[in-house]
Scaffold this motif. Structure first.
Motif, PDB file in Angstrom:
ATOM      1  N   UNK A  23     -35.872 -11.299  71.654  1.00 57.95           N
ATOM      2  CA  UNK A  23     -34.480 -11.424  71.779  1.00 57.95           C
ATOM      3  C   UNK A  23     -33.758 -13.137  71.230  1.00 57.95           C
ATOM      4  N   UNK A  24     -34.779 -13.776  71.311  1.00 54.34           N
ATOM      5  CA  UNK A  24     -35.030 -15.248  70.937  1.00 54.34           C
ATOM      6  C   UNK A  24     -34.757 -15.476  69.465  1.00 54.34           C
ATOM      7  N   UNK A  25     -34.818 -14.756  68.945  1.00 50.58           N
ATOM      8  CA  UNK A  25     -35.620 -15.760  67.697  1.00 50.58           C
ATOM      9  C   UNK A  25     -34.537 -16.068  66.729  1.00 50.58           C
ATOM     10  N   UNK A  26     -33.953 -16.787  65.984  1.00 47.87           N
ATOM     11  CA  UNK A  26     -33.152 -17.112  65.286  1.00 47.87           C
ATOM     12  C   UNK A  26     -32.906 -16.388  63.755  1.00 47.87           C
ATOM     13  N   UNK A  37     -30.419  -5.432  71.247  1.00 48.03           N
ATOM     14  CA  UNK A  37     -31.360  -6.508  72.292  1.00 48.03           C
ATOM     15  C   UNK A  37     -32.306  -5.449  72.807  1.00 48.03           C
ATOM     16  N   UNK A  38     -32.656  -5.638  72.485  1.00 43.11           N
ATOM     17  CA  UNK A  38     -34.953  -5.489  72.603  1.00 43.11           C
ATOM     18  C   UNK A  38     -35.204  -5.707  72.863  1.00 43.11           C
ATOM     19  N   UNK A  39     -34.924  -6.167  73.940  1.00 41.60           N
ATOM     20  CA  UNK A  39     -35.799  -6.959  74.998  1.00 41.60           C
ATOM     21  C   UNK A  39     -35.577  -5.518  76.555  1.00 41.60           C
ATOM     22  N   UNK A  40     -33.425  -5.368  76.328  1.00 40.36           N
ATOM     23  CA  UNK A  40     -33.158  -4.077  76.928  1.00 40.36           C
ATOM     24  C   UNK A  40     -33.828  -2.753  76.687  1.00 40.36           C
ATOM     25  N   UNK A  41     -34.092  -2.728  74.938  1.00 40.66           N
ATOM     26  CA  UNK A  41     -34.562  -1.454  75.220  1.00 40.66           C
ATOM     27  C   UNK A  41     -36.042  -0.967  75.402  1.00 40.66           C
ATOM     28  N   UNK A  42     -36.290  -2.118  75.316  1.00 38.64           N
ATOM     29  CA  UNK A  42     -37.809  -2.308  76.098  1.00 38.64           C
ATOM     30  C   UNK A  42     -37.941  -1.885  77.149  1.00 38.64           C
ATOM     31  N   UNK A  43     -37.358  -2.464  78.016  1.00 36.33           N
ATOM     32  CA  UNK A  43     -36.738  -2.149  79.616  1.00 36.33           C
ATOM     33  C   UNK A  43     -36.830  -1.034  79.674  1.00 36.33           C
ATOM     34  N   UNK A  44     -35.672  -0.190  78.925  1.00 31.09           N
ATOM     35  CA  UNK A  44     -34.997   0.638  79.226  1.00 31.09           C
ATOM     36  C   UNK A  44     -36.114   2.147  79.148  1.00 31.09           C
ATOM     37  N   UNK A  45     -37.566   1.836  77.648  1.00 31.32           N
ATOM     38  CA  UNK A  45     -38.206   2.972  77.217  1.00 31.32           C
ATOM     39  C   UNK A  45     -38.982   3.228  77.915  1.00 31.32           C
ATOM     40  N   UNK A  66     -35.717 -14.530  81.144  1.00 33.61           N
ATOM     41  CA  UNK A  66     -34.543 -14.142  79.975  1.00 33.61           C
ATOM     42  C   UNK A  66     -32.886 -15.519  79.854  1.00 33.61           C
ATOM     43  N   UNK A  67     -32.613 -15.127  81.023  1.00 33.87           N
ATOM     44  CA  UNK A  67     -31.669 -16.604  81.970  1.00 33.87           C
ATOM     45  C   UNK A  67     -32.171 -18.078  81.494  1.00 33.87           C
ATOM     46  N   UNK A  68     -33.526 -17.989  81.614  1.00 36.91           N
ATOM     47  CA  UNK A  68     -33.767 -19.556  81.366  1.00 36.91           C
ATOM     48  C   UNK A  68     -34.230 -19.847  79.876  1.00 36.91           C
ATOM     49  N   UNK A  69     -35.371 -19.165  79.253  1.00 29.51           N
ATOM     50  CA  UNK A  69     -34.938 -18.658  77.245  1.00 29.51           C
ATOM     51  C   UNK A  69     -34.039 -19.074  76.897  1.00 29.51           C
ATOM     52  N   UNK A  70     -32.820 -18.662  77.306  1.00 32.20           N
ATOM     53  CA  UNK A  70     -31.324 -18.291  76.408  1.00 32.20           C
ATOM     54  C   UNK A  70     -30.457 -19.420  77.252  1.00 32.20           C
TER      55      UNK A  70
END
Length: 162
Positions: A23-26, A37-45, A66-70
């Motif tokens: 998700x945060x990879x440039x 949205x990789x992280x959202x798809x992980x959580x959905x799964x 994610x808010x902190x990282x972004x």
């Protein structure tokens, strides 16, 4: 807690960590708008597969991280994650029985909802302008869900995550 349950949690945490890294990879500017949205798809799964274990609280914590990282407004993504994962959890039995095509369409709709919630909160707080390109990750998520579901299901079965 048995070692089997602990190993399952570690596997899930590793997949969440990898999703966060993706998700945060440039990426190059031309591809950035289409990033799924990789992280959202992980959580959905995980919310579909194990709704009793990974649900709204997990989504909220991951959204804050994610808010902190972004470096984004704190709490925006946690709100969006929580709402989307809540909808997934309450319909998890039904969603698990859908075909992969139907699931991929629903994942795209959930990704659109996620981005719309982020836009709405940012509009209220910061007055951001609407941009249609914020829905491009939903299109790429449709096609990535097939592969993504297959990989995570095989990981879950191999390591017996329950």
């Amino acid at each position: 807690m048995s070692a089997h349950i602990a190993n399952g949690r570690i596997v899930v945490l590793i997949t969440i960590f990898i999703g966060m890294m993706f998700q945060i990879m440039p990426l190059p500017a031309i591809v950035e708008a289409w990033r799924p949205d990789w992280l959202l798809m992980v959580m959905i799964y995980w919310a579909m597969a194990l709704p009793h274990r990974y649900s709204v609280l997990t989504a909220w914590v991951i959204g804050v991280l994610l808010d902190v990282l972004l470096g984004a407004t704190l709490g925006v993504r946690s709100l969006a994650f929580s709402i989307v994962i809540y909808l997934i959890v309450i319909q998890s039995q039904r969603l698990r029985n859908f075909t992969r095509w139907q699931q991929s369409i629903l994942v795209a709709l959930f990704v659109c909802l996620y981005h719309f919630i982020i836009y709405w909160v940012e509009f209220v707080i910061n007055g951001v302008q609407f941009n249609w390109s914020m829905f491009l990750p939903a299109i790429s998520s449709i096609f990535m869900w097939w592969w993504f579901f297959w990989v995570l299901r095989n990981i879950r079965r191999r390591y017996k995550v329950r």
